[in-house]
Design a protein around this motif. Sequence first.
Motif, PDB file in Angstrom:
ATOM      1  N   GLN A 164      35.707  34.097  37.242  1.00  0.00           N
ATOM      2  CA  GLN A 164      34.977  35.167  37.923  1.00  0.00           C
ATOM      3  C   GLN A 164      34.901  34.873  39.422  1.00  0.00           C
ATOM      4  O   GLN A 164      34.413  33.816  39.837  1.00  0.00           O
ATOM      5  N   THR A 179      34.898  29.166  36.466  1.00  0.00           N
ATOM      6  CA  THR A 179      35.565  29.122  35.168  1.00  0.00           C
ATOM      7  C   THR A 179      34.549  29.420  34.074  1.00  0.00           C
ATOM      8  O   THR A 179      33.517  28.757  33.991  1.00  0.00           O
ATOM      9  N   LEU A 180      34.834  30.432  33.246  1.00  0.00           N
ATOM     10  CA  LEU A 180      33.934  30.784  32.147  1.00  0.00           C
ATOM     11  C   LEU A 180      34.752  30.823  30.864  1.00  0.00           C
ATOM     12  O   LEU A 180      35.722  31.582  30.769  1.00  0.00           O
ATOM     13  N   ILE A 206      30.622  18.768  22.779  1.00  0.00           N
ATOM     14  CA  ILE A 206      30.668  19.309  24.134  1.00  0.00           C
ATOM     15  C   ILE A 206      31.660  18.546  25.019  1.00  0.00           C
ATOM     16  O   ILE A 206      32.293  19.133  25.899  1.00  0.00           O
ATOM     17  N   THR A 238      27.507  20.296  31.524  1.00  0.00           N
ATOM     18  CA  THR A 238      26.092  20.061  31.204  1.00  0.00           C
ATOM     19  C   THR A 238      25.786  18.580  31.424  1.00  0.00           C
ATOM     20  O   THR A 238      26.690  17.741  31.412  1.00  0.00           O
ATOM     21  N   ASP A 300      22.036  28.151  37.725  1.00  0.00           N
ATOM     22  CA  ASP A 300      20.865  28.822  37.118  1.00  0.00           C
ATOM     23  C   ASP A 300      19.569  28.367  37.763  1.00  0.00           C
ATOM     24  O   ASP A 300      18.557  28.165  37.076  1.00  0.00           O
ATOM     25  N   GLN A 323      20.828  34.698  37.779  1.00  0.00           N
ATOM     26  CA  GLN A 323      20.948  36.159  37.804  1.00  0.00           C
ATOM     27  C   GLN A 323      19.640  36.875  37.470  1.00  0.00           C
ATOM     28  O   GLN A 323      19.414  37.986  37.930  1.00  0.00           O
ATOM     29  N   GLU A 356      23.886  34.951  41.743  1.00  0.00           N
ATOM     30  CA  GLU A 356      24.624  35.359  40.537  1.00  0.00           C
ATOM     31  C   GLU A 356      24.084  36.689  40.027  1.00  0.00           C
ATOM     32  O   GLU A 356      22.952  37.050  40.337  1.00  0.00           O
ATOM     33  N   GLY A 357      24.874  37.375  39.218  1.00  0.00           N
ATOM     34  CA  GLY A 357      24.373  38.604  38.573  1.00  0.00           C
ATOM     35  C   GLY A 357      24.224  39.765  39.543  1.00  0.00           C
ATOM     36  O   GLY A 357      23.322  40.588  39.405  1.00  0.00           O
ATOM     37  N   VAL A 358      25.110  39.831  40.551  1.00  0.00           N
ATOM     38  CA  VAL A 358      25.091  40.965  41.480  1.00  0.00           C
ATOM     39  C   VAL A 358      25.756  42.138  40.756  1.00  0.00           C
ATOM     40  O   VAL A 358      26.964  42.163  40.577  1.00  0.00           O
ATOM     41  N   PRO A 383      34.555  38.492  34.857  1.00  0.00           N
ATOM     42  CA  PRO A 383      35.485  37.363  34.703  1.00  0.00           C
ATOM     43  C   PRO A 383      36.874  37.873  34.297  1.00  0.00           C
ATOM     44  O   PRO A 383      36.980  38.800  33.492  1.00  0.00           O
TER      45      PRO A 383
HETATM   46  P1  C2E Z   1      26.588  30.708  34.004  1.00  0.00           P
HETATM   47  O1  C2E Z   1      27.317  29.468  34.388  1.00  0.00           O
HETATM   48  O2  C2E Z   1      25.311  31.004  34.722  1.00  0.00           O
HETATM   49  O3  C2E Z   1      27.638  31.882  34.177  1.00  0.00           O
HETATM   50  C1  C2E Z   1      27.327  33.162  34.605  1.00  0.00           C
HETATM   51  C2  C2E Z   1      27.232  34.106  33.444  1.00  0.00           C
HETATM   52  O4  C2E Z   1      26.800  35.374  33.932  1.00  0.00           O
HETATM   53  C3  C2E Z   1      28.572  34.378  32.775  1.00  0.00           C
HETATM   54  O5  C2E Z   1      28.312  34.665  31.415  1.00  0.00           O
HETATM   55  C4  C2E Z   1      29.024  35.656  33.459  1.00  0.00           C
HETATM   56  O6  C2E Z   1      29.969  36.384  32.722  1.00  0.00           O
HETATM   57  C5  C2E Z   1      27.716  36.376  33.554  1.00  0.00           C
HETATM   58  N1  C2E Z   1      27.732  37.385  34.591  1.00  0.00           N
HETATM   59  C6  C2E Z   1      28.491  37.419  35.688  1.00  0.00           C
HETATM   60  N2  C2E Z   1      28.218  38.474  36.447  1.00  0.00           N
HETATM   61  C7  C2E Z   1      27.239  39.135  35.814  1.00  0.00           C
HETATM   62  C8  C2E Z   1      26.515  40.328  36.107  1.00  0.00           C
HETATM   63  O7  C2E Z   1      26.724  40.999  37.136  1.00  0.00           O
HETATM   64  N3  C2E Z   1      25.574  40.704  35.231  1.00  0.00           N
HETATM   65  C9  C2E Z   1      25.315  39.985  34.108  1.00  0.00           C
HETATM   66  N4  C2E Z   1      24.359  40.441  33.289  1.00  0.00           N
HETATM   67  N5  C2E Z   1      25.973  38.874  33.790  1.00  0.00           N
HETATM   68  C10 C2E Z   1      26.927  38.442  34.639  1.00  0.00           C
HETATM   69  P2  C2E Z   1      29.136  33.970  30.281  1.00  0.00           P
HETATM   70  O8  C2E Z   1      30.565  33.879  30.655  1.00  0.00           O
HETATM   71  O9  C2E Z   1      28.747  34.651  29.029  1.00  0.00           O
HETATM   72  O10 C2E Z   1      28.568  32.510  30.312  1.00  0.00           O
HETATM   73  C11 C2E Z   1      27.254  32.246  29.938  1.00  0.00           C
HETATM   74  C12 C2E Z   1      26.919  30.801  30.174  1.00  0.00           C
HETATM   75  O11 C2E Z   1      27.693  29.966  29.299  1.00  0.00           O
HETATM   76  C13 C2E Z   1      27.283  30.312  31.571  1.00  0.00           C
HETATM   77  O12 C2E Z   1      26.275  30.700  32.445  1.00  0.00           O
HETATM   78  C14 C2E Z   1      27.354  28.827  31.346  1.00  0.00           C
HETATM   79  O13 C2E Z   1      26.061  28.252  31.374  1.00  0.00           O
HETATM   80  C15 C2E Z   1      27.883  28.730  29.932  1.00  0.00           C
HETATM   81  N6  C2E Z   1      29.318  28.409  30.001  1.00  0.00           N
HETATM   82  C16 C2E Z   1      30.374  29.213  30.206  1.00  0.00           C
HETATM   83  N7  C2E Z   1      31.524  28.514  30.220  1.00  0.00           N
HETATM   84  C17 C2E Z   1      31.178  27.207  30.017  1.00  0.00           C
HETATM   85  C18 C2E Z   1      31.906  25.970  29.934  1.00  0.00           C
HETATM   86  O14 C2E Z   1      33.127  25.907  30.071  1.00  0.00           O
HETATM   87  N8  C2E Z   1      31.184  24.839  29.720  1.00  0.00           N
HETATM   88  C19 C2E Z   1      29.829  24.851  29.600  1.00  0.00           C
HETATM   89  N9  C2E Z   1      29.206  23.696  29.389  1.00  0.00           N
HETATM   90  N10 C2E Z   1      29.111  25.981  29.693  1.00  0.00           N
HETATM   91  C20 C2E Z   1      29.781  27.144  29.886  1.00  0.00           C
END
Ligand code: C2E
Length: 411
Positions: A164, A179-180, A206, A238, A300, A323, A356-358, A383
């Motif tokens: 993203q 990276t997500l 993990i 983490t 966060d 966000q 985040e979350g714009v 993303p």
């Molecule tokens: P995060 O790191 O805070 O990632 C941001 C999350 O917000 C992402 O969700 C993203 O898709 C979402 N997001 C981005 N823009 C917006 C927006 O405008 N509005 C809203 N409502 N959401 C938005 P995602 O991809 O579902 O990831 C959720 C969480 O999962 C991430 O939060 C992160 O904590 C965790 N995560 C994702 N990938 C990994 C990874 O490879 N390793 C680990 N340990 N955690 C991961």
Amino acid sequence: MDSTSKIKILILDDDTFMLKLLSRMLAKLGYATITTCDNGSDALQKVDHADTCPDLILLDLNMPDMDGIEFVRYLVDRKYHGKLILVSGEDERMLKTAEKLVHAHKIPMLGYLHKPVNPDKLSEILLGWEADGLAHPLSVNDKSYSADDIKSAIANQELVNYYQPKVSVATGEVIGVETLVRWHHPKDGLIMPDRFIDIAEKNHLIDDLTRSVLTQAIVQAGEWHRSGQTLRVSINVTMDNLASLDFQDMVVNLVHENNLPPQKIVIEITESQVMGPDARIPLEILTRLRLKRFHLSIDDFGTGHSSLAQLRDIPFNELKIDQSFVHRAYSDDTLRVIYDASLAMGKQLGMDIVAEGVEDRNDWELLRQTECDMAQGDFISKPLLPDDLPHWMEEWQSRVRTELRDDSPAS
Ligand code: C2E
Ligand code: MG
Ligand code: MG
């Protein structure tokens, strides 16, 4: 209206006038199977029987005997699988607090309604529910996965990185990507990380998951670097990943093998569910990574997982405002205070600030007015897979020129 009329709805409110009013509104919207109860005990009896157990409950918070919050606790005991809408005359903050409580109990909430109830708002919530396909009780959305499922997903390389974009608020320049990870499940389709990261953490998977994500991300970063794209690539890690000194060797080796400058890699840190006993090891790893010029980001910020103590102890370069404090901060006084305080604190500590979350133009304008450094969110881009990035970049550059810059025609 066939599927709509089959949905069973229960309204629980001590005020019989409200019961009549809400029933009438729902009937008008095409819902035919409506039950009303004026006290919690009667409602729980309905929940207890399969043929009367509702798919949706409209729940009044303020009731004289069993109040709404207590009722939710009994729903949790009964493993209620339906949805909930809260209805109350309390103010916005109170309703939001109640909403969080319901979320914490993992009961899916469709939204909340203020009294007097606006029929359009009710209709909007219900339409959104049906459009999302959530009205079908046991969809793939409710399925949970085991540690073995996740183990084989990692082994079969079903975990795929999405990226993203993160942009400069002042210039629109693309600074980097986060990276997500997603799971391309062979049967269930695309699974989001909140459905498997926790399980991986609790089952000692993990480290394997992070290795898979990191390897893909650093190889990808190397490709972008060689093609002349100077993107910073952020990776979520983490605290649990930082329990062993091997982590730092893995990152350093990967970056070296792919001929990348360490400055191009940002390690985003959140607190894990399970903290190891020795807090010195994560601190040592992070300090050494920082000495090697990797960037460190506190993710966060403002939530229970990212604390002031971390800010004190770890030499972060970047702070990401969560966000939940960004979206709608322009119109919500409480969010705005938290957003402003986080921004000011990060700036005073000399960090780059990412919001985040714009999600919309109003969020973006707030960032501009308050001189936040970087923005990330659906307003800029969802993303993306790496192949979709070049096309998005072209579109984004044209949006910046035509609508988002001070001198653009639309502003
Ligand atoms: P995060 O790191 O805070 O990632 C941001 C999350 O917000 C992402 O969700 C993203 O898709 C979402 N997001 C981005 N823009 C917006 C927006 O405008 N509005 C809203 N409502 N959401 C938005 P995602 O991809 O579902 O990831 C959720 C969480 O999962 C991430 O939060 C992160 O904590 C965790 N995560 C994702 N990938 C990994 C990874 O490879 N390793 C680990 N340990 N955690 C991961
Ligand atoms: Mg993150
Ligand atoms: Mg975050």
